[in-house]
Scaffold this active site. Sequence first.
Site, PDB file in Angstrom:
ATOM      1  N   SER A   1      82.109  26.321 -52.354  1.00  0.00           N
ATOM      2  CA  SER A   1      80.989  25.937 -53.220  1.00  0.00           C
ATOM      3  C   SER A   1      80.873  26.889 -54.407  1.00  0.00           C
ATOM      4  CB  SER A   1      79.686  25.979 -52.401  1.00  0.00           C
ATOM      5  OG  SER A   1      78.570  25.868 -53.240  1.00  0.00           O
TER       6      SER A   1
ATOM      7  N   TYR B   1      73.463  30.532 -46.408  1.00  0.00           N
ATOM      8  CA  TYR B   1      74.419  29.413 -46.544  1.00  0.00           C
ATOM      9  C   TYR B   1      75.512  29.811 -47.535  1.00  0.00           C
ATOM     10  CZ  TYR B   1      76.617  25.527 -48.819  1.00  0.00           C
ATOM     11  OH  TYR B   1      77.562  24.718 -49.383  1.00  0.00           O
TER      12      TYR B   1
ATOM     13  N   LYS C   1      79.872  30.743 -47.224  1.00  0.00           N
ATOM     14  CA  LYS C   1      80.993  30.223 -48.020  1.00  0.00           C
ATOM     15  C   LYS C   1      81.824  31.389 -48.577  1.00  0.00           C
ATOM     16  CE  LYS C   1      80.288  25.808 -47.602  1.00  0.00           C
ATOM     17  NZ  LYS C   1      81.198  24.995 -46.804  1.00  0.00           N
TER      18      LYS C   1
HETATM   19  C1  WQD Z   1      69.776  20.950 -58.448  1.00  0.00           C
HETATM   20  C2  WQD Z   1      68.711  21.238 -59.492  1.00  0.00           C
HETATM   21  C3  WQD Z   1      66.786  22.361 -58.606  1.00  0.00           C
HETATM   22  C4  WQD Z   1      65.307  19.153 -56.089  1.00  0.00           C
HETATM   23  C5  WQD Z   1      72.824  23.108 -53.815  1.00  0.00           C
HETATM   24  C6  WQD Z   1      73.594  24.150 -53.073  1.00  0.00           C
HETATM   25  C7  WQD Z   1      75.044  24.074 -53.457  1.00  0.00           C
HETATM   26  C8  WQD Z   1      75.540  22.680 -53.245  1.00  0.00           C
HETATM   27  C9  WQD Z   1      74.706  21.686 -54.058  1.00  0.00           C
HETATM   28  C10 WQD Z   1      76.518  22.454 -51.061  1.00  0.00           C
HETATM   29  C11 WQD Z   1      68.095  22.618 -59.323  1.00  0.00           C
HETATM   30  C12 WQD Z   1      66.417  20.986 -59.130  1.00  0.00           C
HETATM   31  C13 WQD Z   1      66.079  19.914 -56.956  1.00  0.00           C
HETATM   32  C14 WQD Z   1      64.030  18.709 -56.492  1.00  0.00           C
HETATM   33  C15 WQD Z   1      64.342  19.778 -58.613  1.00  0.00           C
HETATM   34  N1  WQD Z   1      75.459  22.332 -51.889  1.00  0.00           N
HETATM   35  N2  WQD Z   1      65.593  20.206 -58.190  1.00  0.00           N
HETATM   36  N3  WQD Z   1      63.587  19.032 -57.747  1.00  0.00           N
HETATM   37  O1  WQD Z   1      70.472  23.938 -55.576  1.00  0.00           O
HETATM   38  O2  WQD Z   1      72.057  23.345 -57.495  1.00  0.00           O
HETATM   39  O3  WQD Z   1      72.902  23.386 -55.174  1.00  0.00           O
HETATM   40  O4  WQD Z   1      73.361  21.833 -53.598  1.00  0.00           O
HETATM   41  O5  WQD Z   1      77.616  22.826 -51.277  1.00  0.00           O
HETATM   42  O6  WQD Z   1      75.751  24.969 -52.659  1.00  0.00           O
HETATM   43  O7  WQD Z   1      73.083  25.405 -53.443  1.00  0.00           O
HETATM   44  O8  WQD Z   1      71.362  21.578 -55.867  1.00  0.00           O
HETATM   45  O9  WQD Z   1      70.301  19.372 -55.907  1.00  0.00           O
HETATM   46  O10 WQD Z   1      69.114  21.262 -54.692  1.00  0.00           O
HETATM   47  O11 WQD Z   1      69.207  21.274 -57.179  1.00  0.00           O
HETATM   48  O12 WQD Z   1      63.931  20.062 -59.751  1.00  0.00           O
HETATM   49  O13 WQD Z   1      63.273  18.019 -55.750  1.00  0.00           O
HETATM   50  O14 WQD Z   1      67.636  20.312 -59.301  1.00  0.00           O
HETATM   51  O15 WQD Z   1      65.778  23.293 -58.936  1.00  0.00           O
HETATM   52  O16 WQD Z   1      67.806  23.115 -60.614  1.00  0.00           O
HETATM   53  P1  WQD Z   1      71.611  23.154 -56.091  1.00  0.00           P
HETATM   54  P2  WQD Z   1      69.960  20.821 -55.837  1.00  0.00           P
END
Ligand code: WQD
Length: 341
Positions: free
Chosen positions: A127, A152, A156
């Site tokens: 990741s 998590y 990785k």
């Molecule tokens: C994306 C953006 C949130 C939800 C994670 C893991 C990464 C990978 C992908 C596994 C961020 C914003 C989110 C919401 C929001 N997973 N958001 N409202 O955190 O970039 O990555 O998932 O491999 O390892 O860390 O993904 O989709 O949670 O968030 O505003 O209800 O959307 O703050 O900026 P993230 P995400």
Amino acid sequence: MSKKILVTGGTGYIGSHTVVELQNAGFEVVIADNLSNSKIEVLDALEQITGIRPLFEKVDLSDAQATSEMFDRHGDIKAIIHFAAFKAVGESVQKPLEYYRNNLNSLMNILDNMRSRKIKNMVFSSSCTVYGQPDQLPVTEETPRKPAESPYGNTKAIAEDILRDFCKVHPEISCIALRYFNPIGAHPSALIGELPIGVPGNLVPFITQTAAGIRKELSIFGDDYQTPDGTAIRDYINVVDLSEAHVVAINRLLEQKAVQNYEFFNVGTGNGLSVMELVQTFIRVTGVKLPYKIAPRRQGDIEKIWADTTISNKELGWEAKKTVDETLLSAWNWEKRVRGL
Ligand code: WQD
């Protein structure tokens, strides 16, 4: 006789999409999954999509005995794609021991069996979280890793170190780690997709569940970042494009084209998109109302990250092709089918 590939976590979101592409490429697939975060019915969907029902083993890969017995039943495995892991960032903060035990013991049990059974090839699901908040963007494979923001993410990073050190003393074994950016979307058939259990942590499933009326409104976590519209930026990659990268990586190993016996590649689109841009795109392509509000930043989030894909494009001969528009539409089509809308 087609080559048999073991796909651990193969009933999960990225795993199931990768099984489709492996079968389309002529491989025989056996899935090993403990069904802790996926449903056995995914096998029916896979059979509907490709016409071939993958072999299935229900197994807890953190259990060394059960894992070895599973390998006893499949002596003809030629390569492994290892997805199986707990992956909820927030949950990992609350349950670090479970995350380290499950994610790392599973990997080490797989490596033990590769060594003893002369299975020479593995593609590992890593990741972009290993980069933390990069000092420079876009991130290349040379960008130094940073301390993970969550247990998590740390599993990785540690897993990559285990692979590096293991491959150093096992030149007969070759591994490729694919560093995913943000996988989104669903198979065009809408028969498989992301189905988080409980309240979605990730952005796109929360959006589609809000659009489906399951969630009241989307909270956009923070609009005070140093970005053009103040919301955080990510590199959102279509899950089918991502799955195809795994087939390319497996072939690179089976055809012995790897330059080193441990390699890692950024698997992203190379484009950064803000949360607000993604929300507005979803509204535009689907035409649905999407209630949202600006909320405080989420703890542990980084501000912005997107990939430099030069190396993966050149070395793997792979690139992401699908647009964000069609990807968000695929996510919405999946949500509508799951909810009977
Ligand atoms: C994306 C953006 C949130 C939800 C994670 C893991 C990464 C990978 C992908 C596994 C961020 C914003 C989110 C919401 C929001 N997973 N958001 N409202 O955190 O970039 O990555 O998932 O491999 O390892 O860390 O993904 O989709 O949670 O968030 O505003 O209800 O959307 O703050 O900026 P993230 P995400």
